[in-house]
Motif scaffolding. Structure first.
Motif, PDB file in Angstrom:
ATOM      1  N   LEU A 167       0.841  -1.222  -0.050  1.00  0.00           N
ATOM      2  CA  LEU A 167       0.134   0.227  -0.040  1.00  0.00           C
ATOM      3  C   LEU A 167       0.888   1.230   0.096  1.00  0.00           C
ATOM      4  CD1 LEU A 167      -2.691   1.305   0.187  1.00  0.00           C
ATOM      5  CD2 LEU A 167      -2.820   0.960   2.597  1.00  0.00           C
ATOM      6  N   ALA A 168       2.033   1.321   0.607  1.00  0.00           N
ATOM      7  CA  ALA A 168       2.933   2.367   0.723  1.00  0.00           C
ATOM      8  C   ALA A 168       3.450   2.515  -0.398  1.00  0.00           C
ATOM      9  CB  ALA A 168       3.960   2.208   1.777  1.00  0.00           C
ATOM     10  N   GLN A 169       4.034   1.801  -1.076  1.00  0.00           N
ATOM     11  CA  GLN A 169       4.530   1.703  -2.275  1.00  0.00           C
ATOM     12  C   GLN A 169       3.666   2.298  -3.476  1.00  0.00           C
ATOM     13  OE1 GLN A 169       5.772  -2.202  -3.129  1.00  0.00           O
ATOM     14  NE2 GLN A 169       7.846  -1.929  -1.913  1.00  0.00           N
ATOM     15  N   MET A 170       2.345   1.735  -3.628  1.00  0.00           N
ATOM     16  CA  MET A 170       1.455   2.408  -4.424  1.00  0.00           C
ATOM     17  C   MET A 170       1.158   3.905  -4.161  1.00  0.00           C
ATOM     18  SD  MET A 170      -2.479   1.022  -5.307  1.00  0.00           S
ATOM     19  CE  MET A 170      -3.321   1.668  -4.076  1.00  0.00           C
ATOM     20  N   ALA A 171       1.086   4.089  -2.857  1.00  0.00           N
ATOM     21  CA  ALA A 171       0.518   5.641  -2.397  1.00  0.00           C
ATOM     22  C   ALA A 171       1.853   6.647  -2.863  1.00  0.00           C
ATOM     23  CB  ALA A 171       0.324   5.598  -0.993  1.00  0.00           C
ATOM     24  N   LEU A 172       2.921   6.228  -2.834  1.00  0.00           N
ATOM     25  CA  LEU A 172       3.890   7.064  -3.498  1.00  0.00           C
ATOM     26  C   LEU A 172       4.004   7.048  -5.136  1.00  0.00           C
ATOM     27  CD1 LEU A 172       6.922   5.853  -1.075  1.00  0.00           C
ATOM     28  CD2 LEU A 172       5.683   7.835  -1.008  1.00  0.00           C
ATOM     29  N   ALA A 173       3.715   6.054  -5.786  1.00  0.00           N
ATOM     30  CA  ALA A 173       3.409   5.982  -7.021  1.00  0.00           C
ATOM     31  C   ALA A 173       2.323   6.811  -7.561  1.00  0.00           C
ATOM     32  CB  ALA A 173       3.273   4.557  -7.560  1.00  0.00           C
ATOM     33  N   TRP A 174       1.505   6.837  -6.736  1.00  0.00           N
ATOM     34  CA  TRP A 174       0.283   7.496  -7.209  1.00  0.00           C
ATOM     35  C   TRP A 174       0.455   9.033  -7.342  1.00  0.00           C
ATOM     36  CZ3 TRP A 174      -4.495   6.544  -9.249  1.00  0.00           C
ATOM     37  CH2 TRP A 174      -5.313   7.727  -9.081  1.00  0.00           C
ATOM     38  N   LEU A 175       1.257   9.393  -6.306  1.00  0.00           N
ATOM     39  CA  LEU A 175       1.520  11.065  -6.184  1.00  0.00           C
ATOM     40  C   LEU A 175       2.423  11.207  -7.545  1.00  0.00           C
ATOM     41  CD1 LEU A 175       2.062  11.647  -2.578  1.00  0.00           C
ATOM     42  CD2 LEU A 175       0.115  11.742  -3.810  1.00  0.00           C
ATOM     43  N   LEU A 176       3.332  10.396  -7.871  1.00  0.00           N
ATOM     44  CA  LEU A 176       4.165  10.520  -8.909  1.00  0.00           C
ATOM     45  C   LEU A 176       3.608  10.441 -10.339  1.00  0.00           C
ATOM     46  CD1 LEU A 176       7.094   9.106  -7.187  1.00  0.00           C
ATOM     47  CD2 LEU A 176       7.021  11.548  -7.670  1.00  0.00           C
ATOM     48  N   ARG A 177       2.238  10.401 -10.288  1.00  0.00           N
ATOM     49  CA  ARG A 177       1.601  10.019 -11.745  1.00  0.00           C
ATOM     50  C   ARG A 177       2.009  11.543 -12.344  1.00  0.00           C
ATOM     51  NH1 ARG A 177      -3.861   9.583 -11.798  1.00  0.00           N
ATOM     52  NH2 ARG A 177      -4.127  10.783 -10.131  1.00  0.00           N
ATOM     53  N   SER A 178       1.733  12.817 -11.699  1.00  0.00           N
ATOM     54  CA  SER A 178       2.047  14.110 -12.132  1.00  0.00           C
ATOM     55  C   SER A 178       3.382  14.373 -12.315  1.00  0.00           C
ATOM     56  CB  SER A 178       1.077  15.013 -11.623  1.00  0.00           C
ATOM     57  OG  SER A 178       1.547  16.173 -11.937  1.00  0.00           O
ATOM     58  N   GLN A 179       3.809  14.820 -13.346  1.00  0.00           N
ATOM     59  CA  GLN A 179       5.231  15.113 -13.784  1.00  0.00           C
ATOM     60  C   GLN A 179       5.605  16.503 -12.966  1.00  0.00           C
ATOM     61  OE1 GLN A 179       7.778  13.573 -15.355  1.00  0.00           O
ATOM     62  NE2 GLN A 179       6.384  12.041 -15.215  1.00  0.00           N
ATOM     63  N   VAL A 180       4.469  17.364 -12.502  1.00  0.00           N
ATOM     64  CA  VAL A 180       4.652  18.527 -11.734  1.00  0.00           C
ATOM     65  C   VAL A 180       5.126  18.046 -10.303  1.00  0.00           C
ATOM     66  CG1 VAL A 180       3.635  20.545 -10.785  1.00  0.00           C
ATOM     67  CG2 VAL A 180       2.906  19.680 -13.073  1.00  0.00           C
ATOM     68  N   VAL A 181       4.873  17.048 -10.065  1.00  0.00           N
ATOM     69  CA  VAL A 181       5.245  16.367  -8.410  1.00  0.00           C
ATOM     70  C   VAL A 181       6.716  15.973  -8.608  1.00  0.00           C
ATOM     71  CG1 VAL A 181       5.062  14.665  -6.680  1.00  0.00           C
ATOM     72  CG2 VAL A 181       3.031  15.861  -7.695  1.00  0.00           C
ATOM     73  N   THR A 182       7.507  16.752  -8.228  1.00  0.00           N
ATOM     74  CA  THR A 182       8.973  16.522  -8.584  1.00  0.00           C
ATOM     75  C   THR A 182       9.742  15.563  -7.829  1.00  0.00           C
ATOM     76  OG1 THR A 182       8.911  18.910  -9.237  1.00  0.00           O
ATOM     77  CG2 THR A 182      11.063  17.807  -9.213  1.00  0.00           C
ATOM     78  N   SER A 183       9.164  15.552  -6.405  1.00  0.00           N
ATOM     79  CA  SER A 183       9.819  14.790  -5.620  1.00  0.00           C
ATOM     80  C   SER A 183       8.750  14.257  -4.466  1.00  0.00           C
ATOM     81  CB  SER A 183      11.165  15.138  -4.913  1.00  0.00           C
ATOM     82  OG  SER A 183      11.799  13.856  -4.213  1.00  0.00           O
ATOM     83  N   VAL A 184       8.847  13.251  -3.768  1.00  0.00           N
ATOM     84  CA  VAL A 184       7.949  13.164  -2.544  1.00  0.00           C
ATOM     85  C   VAL A 184       9.042  12.774  -1.250  1.00  0.00           C
ATOM     86  CG1 VAL A 184       6.004  12.006  -3.671  1.00  0.00           C
ATOM     87  CG2 VAL A 184       7.747  10.560  -3.195  1.00  0.00           C
ATOM     88  N   ILE A 185       8.882  13.392  -0.376  1.00  0.00           N
ATOM     89  CA  ILE A 185       9.724  13.353   0.800  1.00  0.00           C
ATOM     90  C   ILE A 185       9.190  12.207   1.918  1.00  0.00           C
ATOM     91  CG2 ILE A 185      10.618  14.534   2.995  1.00  0.00           C
ATOM     92  CD1 ILE A 185      10.007  16.995   1.567  1.00  0.00           C
ATOM     93  N   ILE A 186      10.107  11.252   1.908  1.00  0.00           N
ATOM     94  CA  ILE A 186       9.875  10.144   2.834  1.00  0.00           C
ATOM     95  C   ILE A 186      10.703  10.179   4.189  1.00  0.00           C
ATOM     96  CG2 ILE A 186       9.228   8.371   1.221  1.00  0.00           C
ATOM     97  CD1 ILE A 186      11.908   7.145   1.650  1.00  0.00           C
ATOM     98  N   GLY A 187      10.044   9.874   5.352  1.00  0.00           N
ATOM     99  CA  GLY A 187      10.696  10.135   6.708  1.00  0.00           C
ATOM    100  C   GLY A 187      10.984   8.703   7.113  1.00  0.00           C
TER     101      GLY A 187
END
Length: 330
Positions: A278-298
């Motif tokens: 679920l976590a992997q899909m959640a990150l991938a979902w945000l990156l569908r848009s090329q405007v989303v340059t990076s997602v920050i994980i902690g």
């Protein structure tokens, strides 16, 4: 400790995205040092996670003047790692920090005045043993002053060579439009808005912020992409009453936590069909848009880090998957 030598394969691991037509490029996953990288965390583990991230293609590290705990200690921890291990690689790294939330006592310890921002970056550079940061953010809009003062302070810091690019964080679409207008007038290299964005909280998309950034040669860096761990398999059986939900996501529980658990289970079934967590899909979902340059994980766990990075192995969604996920998230 042994002398660190970065993995020669580090740029084979992650996709890299450019922000609009600017010179700024980021790995699609960045490492945030918000929690558990301060002076209460074992230094050896903090060092291990940061260096392992770099070895796997994460060359973007996100901090703020109040990160810890205690406030400022995450920058000091990163500064030690910088001095000990990463100094030879400084030209490869994108190091970002922010000012705006309470970091020290008195009227200048928070928000976005010229004095606050300039003093804060001077402190941050000293703590991290740096001559400059790659992006310096205004961490939140200051409701008490004209945003022009904040924009002018950020512009000054770039002209002084203390930051290469400027960013804003937690600015909504209208506030972003105001800042972009000022930055354009000043010819300031504005690049990104760092904003709360995850599958369950899609206000950045629905309120038009992502589209606006894309239209103005800028990008969005998403923080909280897993909603404090909510978008993992950990809460498929229920969400505890004391779950530490971030202020930007509190509205998700307006209809009770049971409704959210139902959403999580429905999303998890699709993730399993995709061969992802679920976590992997959640990150991938945000990156569908090329405007989303990076997602920050902690994370402070190397295994969790590796699992999150594997999200980039499948960033495409079929039309049927998009329809099904969109229906769940309504």
């Amino acid at each position: 400790m042994m002398t660190y030598s970065a993995a020669s394969t580090r740029y084979d691991e992650l996709p890299i995205r450019r922000v609009g037509k600017t010179g700024l490029q980021l790995p699609v996953v960045s490492l945030g040092l918000w929690r558990n990288f301060g002076d209460e965390a074992p230094f050896a583990n903090s060092r291990k996670v940061v260096l392992d991230a770099f070895d796997h293609g994460v060359f973007s590290f996100d901090l703020a003047n109040n990160y810890g705990p205690s406030k400022g200690s995450a920058e000091r921890t990163f500064g030690q790692i910088m001095q000990r291990d990463l100094k030879p690689y400084r030209d490869e790294l994108v190091i970002t920090t922010k000012a705006g939330y309470p970091a020290w006592s008195g009227p200048y310890g928070a928000f976005g005045s010229r004095k606050t921002l300039i003093s804060s970056l001077d402190r941050s550079l000293k703590q991290m043993h740096l001559d400059y940061v790659d992006i310096f953010y205004s961490h939140r809009p200051d409701p008490n002053i004209d945003l022009y003062e904040t924009a002018a302070a950020l512009d000054q810091l770039v002209r002084q060579g203390k930051a290469l690019y400027v960013g804003i964080s937690n600015y909504d679409r209208d506030q972003t439009a105001t800042m972009i207008k000022y930055f354009n007038e000043m010819h300031t290299p504005f690049t990104v808005n760092q904003y709360s964005y995850n599958m369950l909280n899609q206000q950045a998309q629905t309120a038009g912020l992502i589209d606006y950034l894309g239209q103005h040669n800028a990008g969005l860096v998403a923080y909280g992409p897993l909603a404090e761990g909510l978008l993992t398999q950990r809460y498929l059986q229920g969400i505890p009453a004391d779950f530490p939900i971030h202020r930007t996501n509190k509205y998700l529980f307006d209809q009770g936590t049971a409704a959210v658990v139902n959403q999580l289970n429905a999303l998890n079934r699709i993730a399993e069909q995709r061969g992802q967590t679920l976590a992997q899909m959640a990150l991938a979902w945000l990156l569908r848009s090329q405007v989303v340059t990076s997602v920050i994980i902690g994370t402070t766990n190397v295994d969790h880090l590796h699992a999150n990075l594997e999200a980039t192995h499948n960033l495409t969604f079929s039309d049927d998957e998009v329809k099904a996920i969109t229906a769940i998230l309504k």
